[in-house]
Design a protein around this motif. Structure first.
Motif, PDB file in Angstrom:
ATOM      1  N   HIS A   1       1.392 -26.056  45.790  1.00 31.67           N
ATOM      2  CA  HIS A   1       0.165 -26.328  46.792  1.00 31.67           C
ATOM      3  C   HIS A   1      -0.989 -26.662  45.784  1.00 31.67           C
ATOM      4  O   HIS A   1      -1.272 -25.673  45.146  1.00 31.67           O
TER       5      HIS A   1
ATOM      6  N   ASP B   1      -5.863 -28.420  54.208  1.00 31.11           N
ATOM      7  CA  ASP B   1      -4.974 -29.167  54.430  1.00 31.11           C
ATOM      8  C   ASP B   1      -5.140 -29.799  55.892  1.00 31.11           C
ATOM      9  O   ASP B   1      -5.118 -31.014  56.388  1.00 31.11           O
TER      10      ASP B   1
ATOM     11  N   TRP C   1      -5.441 -22.880  51.733  1.00 27.45           N
ATOM     12  CA  TRP C   1      -4.949 -24.182  51.560  1.00 27.45           C
ATOM     13  C   TRP C   1      -4.471 -24.893  53.002  1.00 27.45           C
ATOM     14  O   TRP C   1      -4.824 -26.043  53.057  1.00 27.45           O
TER      15      TRP C   1
ATOM     16  N   TYR D   1       1.161 -21.953  43.986  1.00 19.98           N
ATOM     17  CA  TYR D   1      -0.348 -22.556  44.348  1.00 19.98           C
ATOM     18  C   TYR D   1      -1.027 -23.011  42.893  1.00 19.98           C
ATOM     19  O   TYR D   1      -0.965 -22.073  41.889  1.00 19.98           O
TER      20      TYR D   1
ATOM     21  N   TRP E   1      -5.395 -34.309  45.999  1.00 14.32           N
ATOM     22  CA  TRP E   1      -4.670 -33.219  45.830  1.00 14.32           C
ATOM     23  C   TRP E   1      -4.614 -33.058  44.136  1.00 14.32           C
ATOM     24  O   TRP E   1      -4.056 -33.869  43.657  1.00 14.32           O
TER      25      TRP E   1
ATOM     26  N   ASN F   1      -5.080 -28.056  44.547  1.00 13.50           N
ATOM     27  CA  ASN F   1      -6.553 -28.064  45.063  1.00 13.50           C
ATOM     28  C   ASN F   1      -6.932 -29.383  45.577  1.00 13.50           C
ATOM     29  O   ASN F   1      -6.661 -30.306  44.979  1.00 13.50           O
TER      30      ASN F   1
END
Ligand code: NAD
Length: 477
Positions: free
Chosen positions: A4, A185, A181, A33, A12, A6
């Motif tokens: 996941h 998103d 996150w 992450y 992203w 930033n």
């Protein structure tokens, strides 16, 4: 496992992969992450700056539409998001789902607020001149959040920031990147233009510090510990920027002789121990008058014995684990300090083993404590509460107010006179009568007095005080 990443300037962005560990089962990785660095923070701040002119002048319906879509998606996915929250932070599933729903309601509220922004028009003292007072966006807002409300606190800062036309650099706490996150998103897919919301997951000392040191952030909204809050305030003074701090608490729950015993015990169990006591509004000091003291302690201890402490997502769990090893060490350290200070540990305080390896701690209750003890002055932030015996209402009020903090303050009584006096005289931003000190609505102001808070209130319509600035315009017509 997918990384996941930033979100910077609508893209992203990769970073070093960090495993998000479940405190109920340390063998389980919730997700990977990407850790941002100081460079990423700089890029995020620049992107937010570049996006500000267009977003702050965007039509109200554009802002309304994004916030509305985000609200709908969060509410539709509240079970899934609540489970993610429970897995990364350790709140029970019911608490996690409740918090996710609250985040959705907050976005819903601020979607509505985009359409209700009002100003004032009044005549000048000089004939023929009109004066308009309007609210405008502040600019680039830095949002720094703690781990204990991983979805609600980001929601109650991001939603008003976007509603009033600000752009955002959001740095969540390292322990809970999952919910952060998910919000980024959802907002990204809801149609936010590039750079309006940037997510930088990373260390406070690196990414957070880079935000504090930047001259290009106009306002910072921070929730976390007093120690970090002080740094945020000092750095913000240096840059003459607007700042809002929500910090710790040592919240009292007063129980008077005339209280309904069941209500008082319910308030104490909920306020002190739910969410594993990891709430800034937790009732960590139970200030009890002598006529009800022994009955209250006996009934509360019986309730504590029956509480189910286990894996946060397991059916029937009432108290989940402590968030991580550091916090568990801190809780155990304070339990030892309480014993050394001469307090009596009447229940709990033991580490517990469950089917899955996690940071389980039996809720702990001290009695025979004095308000001057460290366990009653310093925030423990765990499932630990102390009973302080007092003579009467007057002494209870004095003890309740004798703390450097002033977030929430509660009283259980059937006396209208005492309830009314307490509401007027409790030194706290929020006062609860026959209710737990924790547990607040999303549409009214939240915040404290004394060492708990600094700057304007959060949530509800009062959020506009921080996320907007007032312009006064004169017209000769
Ligand atoms: P913390 O102060 O350790 O961290 C809060 C945030 O600040 C995190 O995102 C962290 O990474 C960041 N940070 C750390 N060092 C930084 C630095 N040098 N520069 C910039 N950012 C930095 O707090 P925590 O342990 O995450 O949260 C627990 C604390 O939060 C408790 O004291 C609790 O009472 C408080 N809290 C207050 C409220 C409230 O509204 N009053 C609500 C929830 C939690």
């Amino acid at each position: 496992m997918d990384l996941h990443r930033n979100l910077i300037d609508g893209e992203w962005v990769d970073g070093e992969a960090i495993a998000n560990i479940n405190p109920s089962d340390t063998n389980e990785v919730v997700g990977q992450y990407a850790r941002a660095g100081a460079d990423d923070a700089a890029k995020a701040i620049a992107a937010a700056r570049a996006a500000f002119p267009a977003w702050s002048r965007s039509g109200l319906m554009a802002r309304h539409g994004v916030l509305r879509k985000a609200a709908d998606e969060i509410l539709a996915r509240k079970e899934e998001l609540g489970r993610l929250l429970a897995r990364e932070e350790g709140k029970t599933l019911a608490e996690g789902i409740g918090e996710a729903a609250r985040a959705g309601q907050i976005f819903d509220f601020f979607a509505g607020e985009t359409l209700r922004l009002a100003g004032e028009t009044i005549p000048s003292v000089r004939p023929g001149i009109g004066v308009e007072m309007t609210r405008q966006a502040v600019g680039v807002v830095g949002i720094i959040t703690p781990w204990n409300f991983p979805i609600a606190i980001p929601a109650w800062k991001i939603a008003p920031a976007l509603c009033y036309g600000n752009t955002v650099v959001f740095k969540p706490a390292e322990l809970v990147p999952g919910c952060a996150w998910a919000i980024a998103d959802i907002l990204h897919r809801a149609g936010l233009p590039a750079g309006v919301l940037n997510l930088v997951m990373g260390k406070g000392s690196v990414v957070g510090q880079a935000m504090l040191d930047s001259a290009d952030i106009d306002a910072i909204s921070f929730t976390g510990s007093v120690a970090t809050g002080r740094r945020v305030a000092a750095a913000s003074a240096e840059h003459m920027r607007k700042v809002q701090l929500e910090m710790g608490g040592k919240n009292p729950l007063v129980v008077l002789d005339d209280a309904d015993l069941d209500t008082a015990v319910d308030c104490a169990v909920n306020g002190a121990f739910f969410s594993t006591g990891q709430r800034c509004t937790a009732s960590s000091r139970l200030v009890v008058t002598e006529g009800i003291h022994d009955r209250f302690v006996a009934a509360l201890t019986d309730r504590l014995k029956a509480l189910v402490v286990d894996n946060a997502v397991k059916e029937g769990t009432q108290i989940g684990p402590v968030v991580d090893q550091n916090q568990l060490d801190q809780d155990e350290r304070y339990i030892a300090i309480g014993r050394d200070e001469g307090a009596r540990l009447v229940f709990g305080g033991e580490r517990l083993n469950r089917e899955t390896p996690g940071f389980y701690l039996q809720p702990a209750l001290f009695t025979e404590t004095a308000n001057a003890m460290r366990i009653n002055r310093e925030e423990i932030f765990g499932p630990v509460a102390s009973v302080i015996r007092v003579k009467d209402y007057e002494e209870a009020l004095t003890v309740a107010n004798d703390t450097p903090y002033g977030l929430s303050s509660g009283i259980c009584t059937t006396s209208l006179k005492h309830a009314t006096h307490y509401k007027r005289n409790a030194e706290a931003g929020m006062v609860m009568v026959n209710l737990p000190t924790a547990g607040v609505d999303f549409h009214v102001p939240f915040g404290g007095s004394k060492g708990s808070s600094y700057g304007p209130r959060e949530q509800g319509r009062y959020a506009a005080e921080f996320y907007t600035t007032v312009k006064t315009a004169y017209t000769l017509a």
